[in-house]
Design a protein around this motif. Structure first.
Motif, PDB file in Angstrom:
ATOM      1  N   ALA A 175       0.801  -1.091  -0.120  1.00  0.00           N
ATOM      2  CA  ALA A 175       0.089   0.126  -0.050  1.00  0.00           C
ATOM      3  C   ALA A 175       0.763   1.391   0.038  1.00  0.00           C
ATOM      4  O   ALA A 175       0.696   2.267  -0.607  1.00  0.00           O
ATOM      5  CB  ALA A 175      -0.693   0.121   1.177  1.00  0.00           C
ATOM      6  N   THR A 176       1.935   1.350   0.692  1.00  0.00           N
ATOM      7  CA  THR A 176       2.797   2.216   0.751  1.00  0.00           C
ATOM      8  C   THR A 176       3.502   2.469  -0.431  1.00  0.00           C
ATOM      9  O   THR A 176       3.601   3.763  -0.955  1.00  0.00           O
ATOM     10  CB  THR A 176       4.046   1.876   1.821  1.00  0.00           C
ATOM     11  N   VAL A 197       2.132   2.137  -3.401  1.00  0.00           N
ATOM     12  CA  VAL A 197       1.203   2.476  -4.461  1.00  0.00           C
ATOM     13  C   VAL A 197       0.925   4.133  -4.045  1.00  0.00           C
ATOM     14  O   VAL A 197       0.838   4.875  -4.918  1.00  0.00           O
ATOM     15  CB  VAL A 197      -0.168   1.650  -4.187  1.00  0.00           C
ATOM     16  N   SER A 198       0.899   4.154  -2.619  1.00  0.00           N
ATOM     17  CA  SER A 198       0.526   5.597  -2.250  1.00  0.00           C
ATOM     18  C   SER A 198       1.649   6.537  -2.905  1.00  0.00           C
ATOM     19  O   SER A 198       1.295   7.610  -3.331  1.00  0.00           O
ATOM     20  CB  SER A 198       0.543   5.524  -0.467  1.00  0.00           C
ATOM     21  N   GLN A 230       1.787   6.958  -6.680  1.00  0.00           N
ATOM     22  CA  GLN A 230       0.924   7.956  -7.097  1.00  0.00           C
ATOM     23  C   GLN A 230       1.120   9.469  -6.630  1.00  0.00           C
ATOM     24  O   GLN A 230       0.785  10.425  -7.609  1.00  0.00           O
ATOM     25  CB  GLN A 230      -0.702   7.479  -6.431  1.00  0.00           C
ATOM     26  N   ALA A 231       1.826   9.545  -5.529  1.00  0.00           N
ATOM     27  CA  ALA A 231       2.225  10.743  -4.988  1.00  0.00           C
ATOM     28  C   ALA A 231       2.984  11.489  -6.160  1.00  0.00           C
ATOM     29  O   ALA A 231       2.737  12.759  -6.338  1.00  0.00           O
ATOM     30  CB  ALA A 231       2.557  10.821  -3.643  1.00  0.00           C
ATOM     31  N   HIS A 257       1.166  12.322  -9.483  1.00  0.00           N
ATOM     32  CA  HIS A 257       0.348  13.393  -9.282  1.00  0.00           C
ATOM     33  C   HIS A 257       0.870  14.746  -8.955  1.00  0.00           C
ATOM     34  O   HIS A 257       0.223  15.696  -9.203  1.00  0.00           O
ATOM     35  CB  HIS A 257      -0.653  13.213  -8.175  1.00  0.00           C
ATOM     36  N   PRO A 283      -7.325  12.047 -13.238  1.00  0.00           N
ATOM     37  CA  PRO A 283      -6.295  11.120 -13.271  1.00  0.00           C
ATOM     38  C   PRO A 283      -7.092   9.678 -13.511  1.00  0.00           C
ATOM     39  O   PRO A 283      -8.137   9.215 -12.690  1.00  0.00           O
ATOM     40  CB  PRO A 283      -5.792  11.245 -11.876  1.00  0.00           C
ATOM     41  N   SER A 328      -6.088   6.803 -12.351  1.00  0.00           N
ATOM     42  CA  SER A 328      -6.461   6.076 -10.842  1.00  0.00           C
ATOM     43  C   SER A 328      -7.530   6.078 -10.229  1.00  0.00           C
ATOM     44  O   SER A 328      -8.275   5.210  -9.597  1.00  0.00           O
ATOM     45  CB  SER A 328      -5.282   6.405  -9.916  1.00  0.00           C
ATOM     46  N   SER A 329      -8.473   7.130 -10.600  1.00  0.00           N
ATOM     47  CA  SER A 329      -9.717   7.106 -10.134  1.00  0.00           C
ATOM     48  C   SER A 329     -10.908   6.548 -10.774  1.00  0.00           C
ATOM     49  O   SER A 329     -11.962   6.379 -10.111  1.00  0.00           O
ATOM     50  CB  SER A 329     -10.232   8.574  -9.914  1.00  0.00           C
ATOM     51  N   VAL A 352      -0.667   5.255 -11.611  1.00  0.00           N
ATOM     52  CA  VAL A 352      -0.948   4.090 -10.884  1.00  0.00           C
ATOM     53  C   VAL A 352      -2.454   3.571 -10.709  1.00  0.00           C
ATOM     54  O   VAL A 352      -3.097   4.489 -10.676  1.00  0.00           O
ATOM     55  CB  VAL A 352      -0.702   4.061  -9.264  1.00  0.00           C
ATOM     56  N   LEU A 388      -5.404   0.493 -10.050  1.00  0.00           N
ATOM     57  CA  LEU A 388      -5.403  -0.685  -9.113  1.00  0.00           C
ATOM     58  C   LEU A 388      -6.008  -1.842 -10.053  1.00  0.00           C
ATOM     59  O   LEU A 388      -6.743  -1.820 -10.873  1.00  0.00           O
ATOM     60  CB  LEU A 388      -6.834  -0.254  -8.092  1.00  0.00           C
ATOM     61  N   ALA A 426      -1.682  -3.334  -8.010  1.00  0.00           N
ATOM     62  CA  ALA A 426      -1.701  -2.141  -8.586  1.00  0.00           C
ATOM     63  C   ALA A 426      -0.656  -2.272  -9.899  1.00  0.00           C
ATOM     64  O   ALA A 426       0.378  -3.106  -9.638  1.00  0.00           O
ATOM     65  CB  ALA A 426      -1.584  -0.824  -7.730  1.00  0.00           C
TER      66      ALA A 426
END
Lengths: 351, 351
Positions: free
Chosen positions: A144-145, A147-148, A151-152, A155, A176, A178-179, A212, A214, A220
């Motif tokens: 998870a970290t 991916v986060s 993405q950061a 973005h 984006p 990813s959403s 990124v 999912l 992901a």
């Protein structure tokens, strides 16, 4: 009647009719210069096309003619560094988009690569490209970290692109992937292209990016702008509507032995793919070869794709107005009258 | 058997079974303190609930127990100014989320209001709240530039919230509703909640926000965090899974004549709604009354909603661990055994 007087082909989009169709089907081409007949006008370069006249007077919400621009990651960032923005280049390109939209408003989607932001961050993680072959053995899912963080990074560049476009006067909207996109083992599971289509309808310029995304099997993955464009081309509401895609990079099209290839079509696509190399700097999705593969696979669904030199001032603005300055055109040489045959599906979309 | 020994109710989520269900259906409540019976333990305040024990040992991807936190716009920004961030408060709240996740990981969605970023920008435009009644006369659709600018303002705050959460160690993922939600005359047309559900599955903390959302009739509208939460509560993949929603604002719950209301249920909801006022500063979506209306309408689908004082350090961290410190609890006093009856649909969702 125009200069050439030849019968128009499916690749000709010149029309002054109030309700233009995606493909001009008039019997005689009235363009002053047309890709299909290669006739030159004034100082234009080979392959100049006829979109400029066609776009005059269109409202922005005219989805029938829809262009896509990718601002390459290698162009708007320094891919040999980390999170290194080429701000002057980005601002100039944003100004060119704004100038073209002012001169001749067209429905437009802007995409951008991730350059030294997302790619460098992703290369340190278990995140892999969506188009990468699914391995036989169980894969390491990214944490998870990871991916986060990726993405950061992606973005952060996305925010810079939006800021530059808005500062230039473009009514940009962040969308984006990813959403709105989810995958299953690298294949599209759900693509909510509705917001992109509705944004265009309102006259906005949707901005997408390599991101990124999912994936229910791999956790992901990284989706390139090319893959996102494939989804848009075939997605609900926009399928078949892209008349031109402009791929702005750091080279004047595809170079073979230092010389620009003017056109990639049935006659030379195999050798062009063999010559197309990877990317400068860190790139987890594949560079020029990946681009040419994707564009060729979409040649039946997108009017034309031009690979252009975004480092040369004026090229993007001219292209958005329908005038091609150099670069490589990817498209079928002799498209059938009406809708061309679809190419093979891009690797990303195939099952 | 626990202290109270009463039959458990649907609002009790205390269980040590390896596969907890969204609603505890065991016949006897084993919690040391339970909302339904109002028994106190130690220094806890009235209404302390039993989620803490329940959450111990859960993996983050345990979607069965799912919490939602809203960081109110009035809390993380100065709503009397413009684009004025309360950075110290935001950083503290992010640290509380991180501490709670470390102590007892739970599946969590974070939302945040738009405060003096989106609301102030929106108030200057033709953008209106999604929940606003559709007028009889043709409405002024917002321009593309207005939509772009309001989204930019809202996403500037969104980026700050993500940055604060990531800096605190939370694996946050940006999932702004403008990308995955579209409306038709203020009602949900398409909600792509898939990415939110998949992000939770991977152990990420999805971050949503009050946002500009495209609307096929009105062009675009402002969706409050409450409305976005309604969509998530009833959306694909997450429907019925939220066990607790924490609404962090600047007051210690709903204050009536300066005194905190401990609980809003069937017995006092009408008078509570009459007392609930608007918002501090500029707010285009409605403030406390809008919140209470939405939470009450969702009372049949969300275990409990707590309106808490986010300005008081420790309240959020305690609440995420299942310990309520003050505030107002919105929920049914005597829910039916098993799944409570659904309340009326929130104004936003009704047709």
């Amino acid at each position: 009647m125009g200069r050439c007087g030849r019968s128009s082909t499916a690749s000709c989009r010149s029309t002054t009719s109030p309700t233009p169709t995606p493909r001009c089907r008039r019997e005689v081409c009235s363009a002053s210069s047309c890709c299909a007949c290669d006739e030159r006008a004034g100082q234009r370069e080979p392959g100049d096309c006829c979109g400029s006249a066609a776009s005059a007077g269109r409202s922005r919400s005219d989805l029938v003619s829809l262009q896509f621009v990718k601002l390459g990651g290698s162009l708007i960032t320094d891919k040999t560094g980390e999170q290194s923005l080429e701000r002057a280049t980005l601002d100039r390109l944003a100004a060119e988009v704004a100038a073209a939209q002012t001169a001749s408003p067209t429905a437009l989607v802007v995409g951008h690569g991730s350059g030294s932001f997302g790619h460098v961050a992703a290369a340190r993680t278990a995140l892999r490209a969506a188009g990468a072959a699914s391995p036989d053995r169980p894969i390491d899912r990214p944490s998870a970290t990871e991916v986060s963080e990726v993405q950061a990074a992606a973005h952060r560049l996305h925010a810079e692109v939006l800021k530059a476009l808005r500062a230039a006067g473009v009514a940009a909207m962040s969308l984006p992937p990813s959403s709105w996109l989810t995958l299953q083992d690298g294949k599209v599971a759900n693509a909510g292209c509705g917001a992109v289509a509705q944004a265009l309808e309102l006259g906005l310029v949707p901005v997408v990016c390599g991101d990124v995304v999912l994936d229910s099997v791999r956790g992901a993955v990284i989706c390139s702008t090319e893959e996102v464009f494939s989804v848009l081309v075939r997605g609900g509401g926009l399928a078949g509507r892209f008349t031109r895609a402009l791929w702005m990079g750091r080279t004047d099209g595809l170079l073979v032995a230092g010389k620009r290839l003017d056109r990639i079509d049935e006659t030379n696509v195999e050798s062009a793919l063999a010559e197309a190399g990877g990317a400068l700097g860190v790139d987890v999705t594949g560079g020029m070869r990946h681009r040419v593969e994707t564009l060729w696979s979409l040649a039946g669904e997108v009017g034309e794709s031009w690979i252009l030199d975004g480092g040369r001032p004026g090229v993007l603005e001219a292209a958005l107005g329908g005038r091609r300055l150099g670069g490589t055109c990817v498209g079928r040489a002799e498209p059938a009258l009406g809708r061309p045959q679809a190419g093979p599906p891009p690797p990303f979309m195939s099952s």
